[in-house]
Every structure is written in C-alpha cells, then in structure tokens.
Design a protein around this motif. Sequence first.
Motif, PDB file in Angstrom:
ATOM      1  N   HIS A 232     -10.094   3.092   8.457  1.00 53.60           N
ATOM      2  CA  HIS A 232     -10.313   1.784   8.654  1.00 53.60           C
ATOM      3  C   HIS A 232     -11.576   1.241   7.827  1.00 53.60           C
ATOM      4  O   HIS A 232     -11.762  -0.056   7.549  1.00 53.60           O
ATOM      5  CB  HIS A 232     -10.299   1.489  10.254  1.00 53.60           C
ATOM      6  N   ASN A 235     -10.737   2.786   3.811  1.00 51.11           N
ATOM      7  CA  ASN A 235      -9.239   2.573   3.149  1.00 51.11           C
ATOM      8  C   ASN A 235      -9.127   3.669   1.851  1.00 51.11           C
ATOM      9  O   ASN A 235      -8.992   3.663   0.644  1.00 51.11           O
ATOM     10  CB  ASN A 235      -9.011   1.322   2.388  1.00 51.11           C
ATOM     11  N   ASP A 237      -7.848   6.801  -0.720  1.00 51.63           N
ATOM     12  CA  ASP A 237      -6.418   7.422  -1.179  1.00 51.63           C
ATOM     13  C   ASP A 237      -6.322   8.578  -0.684  1.00 51.63           C
ATOM     14  O   ASP A 237      -5.195   9.285  -0.820  1.00 51.63           O
ATOM     15  CB  ASP A 237      -6.350   6.977  -2.595  1.00 51.63           C
ATOM     16  N   LYS A 261      -0.771   8.560  11.892  1.00 56.04           N
ATOM     17  CA  LYS A 261       0.244   7.386  11.432  1.00 56.04           C
ATOM     18  C   LYS A 261       0.679   6.534  12.870  1.00 56.04           C
ATOM     19  O   LYS A 261       0.693   5.439  12.330  1.00 56.04           O
ATOM     20  CB  LYS A 261       1.496   8.170  11.159  1.00 56.04           C
ATOM     21  N   PHE A 265      -3.892   1.292  11.067  1.00 53.29           N
ATOM     22  CA  PHE A 265      -3.206   0.306  10.227  1.00 53.29           C
ATOM     23  C   PHE A 265      -2.230   1.031   9.333  1.00 53.29           C
ATOM     24  O   PHE A 265      -2.575   2.092   8.766  1.00 53.29           O
ATOM     25  CB  PHE A 265      -4.062  -0.533   9.680  1.00 53.29           C
ATOM     26  N   HIS A 266      -1.076   0.388   9.351  1.00 50.27           N
ATOM     27  CA  HIS A 266       0.213   0.684   8.494  1.00 50.27           C
ATOM     28  C   HIS A 266      -0.547   0.900   7.017  1.00 50.27           C
ATOM     29  O   HIS A 266      -0.425   1.681   6.289  1.00 50.27           O
ATOM     30  CB  HIS A 266       1.287  -0.017   8.554  1.00 50.27           C
ATOM     31  N   LEU A 267      -1.022  -0.435   6.549  1.00 47.57           N
ATOM     32  CA  LEU A 267      -1.531  -0.554   5.189  1.00 47.57           C
ATOM     33  C   LEU A 267      -2.247   0.631   4.559  1.00 47.57           C
ATOM     34  O   LEU A 267      -1.783   1.241   3.687  1.00 47.57           O
ATOM     35  CB  LEU A 267      -1.913  -2.022   4.893  1.00 47.57           C
ATOM     36  N   PRO A 268      -3.443   1.007   5.163  1.00 48.58           N
ATOM     37  CA  PRO A 268      -4.263   1.978   4.437  1.00 48.58           C
ATOM     38  C   PRO A 268      -3.583   3.407   4.671  1.00 48.58           C
ATOM     39  O   PRO A 268      -3.794   4.215   3.953  1.00 48.58           O
ATOM     40  CB  PRO A 268      -5.526   1.908   5.285  1.00 48.58           C
ATOM     41  N   ARG A 270      -0.469   3.951   4.464  1.00 45.58           N
ATOM     42  CA  ARG A 270       0.692   4.003   3.559  1.00 45.58           C
ATOM     43  C   ARG A 270       0.021   4.628   2.157  1.00 45.58           C
ATOM     44  O   ARG A 270       0.583   5.559   1.467  1.00 45.58           O
ATOM     45  CB  ARG A 270       1.184   2.732   2.909  1.00 45.58           C
ATOM     46  N   ASP A 271      -1.189   4.424   1.601  1.00 43.08           N
ATOM     47  CA  ASP A 271      -1.776   4.731   0.610  1.00 43.08           C
ATOM     48  C   ASP A 271      -2.487   6.063   0.576  1.00 43.08           C
ATOM     49  O   ASP A 271      -3.541   6.346  -0.397  1.00 43.08           O
ATOM     50  CB  ASP A 271      -2.613   3.676  -0.072  1.00 43.08           C
TER      51      ASP A 271
END
Length: 297
Positions: A232, A235, A237, A261, A265-268, A270-271
């Motif tokens: 959070h 972010n 990779d 998971k 948050f789903h967005l960060p 994901r990557d």
Amino acid sequence: MRRYLGIDIGGTFIKFVYKKGDDIEKGKVYIREIISKNRPDLIVDEIRKIVKKYRPDILGVAVAGLIDKKTGVLTASPNIKPLENFPFKDELENSLKIPVYIENDASLAAYGEYLYGAGKGSEILICLTLGTGLGGGAVINGKLLTGVSGSAMEIGHTTIEMDGLPCHCGRKGCLESYVSSYGLERIYYLYTDQKISSSQIITLANEGDLTAMRSMERFSEYLSVGLMNIVHIFNPDRIVLAGGITENYPAVVDMAVSNLKNIAFHLPFRDLTVKRAELKEFSGAYGALGYAENESR
Ligand SMILES: [Zn+2]
C-alpha cells in the motif's frame, strides 16, 4: 583492473564476496566469539585479514544497524553491540588505507538481489530479510533508498499491534516482534507453553507437526500484514524475501502471498511478484560489493 571486496558483518559470520573482472570468489569467517568479547578492534582485525588476502582497491561493508550517513558511525546495532557508537568507516579507512563504503545490511541485501539475484530488472524492489531480526531495503529505479540520515526502511520497527509483544528495539508490537526468529519462537510458545528455537520449530513443521505448522501459518499471517503495508505504501513490482526462515520453510511465502491477495488492494497486488532471494546467505555481501563498485565510479 580494479579489485572489489564486499563484506557482510552479522552476529555470527563475516561473509564476503571478492571480484576482479569476471572472477568472483566468496567465503565466510565465524566471528560469534569475537563479538561476545565486546571489542570493536578485534572485528577490524578480522576484516584486515580478509583484505590482506585479497588486496581489494575498494571495500564495501554491510552491517546490521543504523549508520549515520554523514559520519559513518553506527548509532545503534542491537545484534552487534561492540560496534555501537563506533566510528566504523573512519577506523576501517585508517587501518586498511583503502576507500570504504558502508551501508545497512538489509539495504545492501536488497541491492545485492537487485544486481545479481531475484530482483534483477525490477523497477521498485523491496527486500525483507527474515532472520534474528527483520530488516528491510528498497531499490527504486536502480537506486538504493537510504533516507536523509541513512535509516530508511526500518520496516521491522513499524507497528502492527498497539500494545503488542515487546520488540528488541524497546517498542511494542513491531512487525519484527512477530516476523523474526524470536517472533516465531513466541508464537509457538503461545500455543504450547514450550520454549524451543526457531530452527527446531521449522524442523518440526517440515516433519508435519501440527502445532509447529499452525505456528508457521500464524507467522505467515503477520508477514502478510507487513507485506500489505509495503504494497500500500510503495506499490512495488517485486518483493524479495530473504533469510533462513523462508529458505528452510518456503511454504511460509506461499501462505503469506495467498493471504495478501485477500487483504491488499487488488490493483497493486495485480502487478506484484513475490520471490524468495536467490543469493541465499550472500545477498548482503553481493550488495556491499556492488555498492562499493558503483559508488566509487
Ligand atoms: Zn522494534
């Protein structure tokens, strides 16, 4: 051709990596007894022996603790007490007569994994070292994040439980007081009323002992909360997990990631890729080597 030496000073061993052109050699020296003598000059002597053998032009040093970037003094080093408030950089340079670059061990473990291991090609890399304590390091666009004073990324001493278990740093409820070898020992103790070492708990868990496995699971839940905070904030990779606990019980990483998971948050998420360290116990020494090479250019 310039010769570089990277050394990593821990509470038990000095690990080193030497490089001349494409030739790389590594090794380690046992120093636990020297550390218990509480004499910083004896630690300098051990380093001098390694330097005498390899004759590097530049030395990089990774050491556990908070190093004042402006003075090269270790202002706090809970696991290597003799070096506390010792002008380490000056003493080494005076004694060895070569330039010395010194940085926190967890930061240099991140840098080592970035240059030579599981962090290669990463844009925002965070590395956690799970051992006696919990260290953190960040390499952002190829550059080590050191902070203004040199004390950035003390992830181990961020709070995850107000009024939680006491930490070696004197605070309460630090991430390290759960996610470290002594954290694991306490978790096991809470379930069993038995005090055994973290390596014994890991052995039991690997043999299928249910309470030990449950302790590892609880440990992984705390780890996943720490990872969530990192995700959070940064972010990233890639997150690389180093240290004996993840090496000897790899399932702890999978459990932490599957819990992450659910809570991040789903967005960060994901990557993000979470990996185990590739350089094993030599991440810090490789980082010290690369740091000496790049900083002296
Ligand atoms: Zn702490």
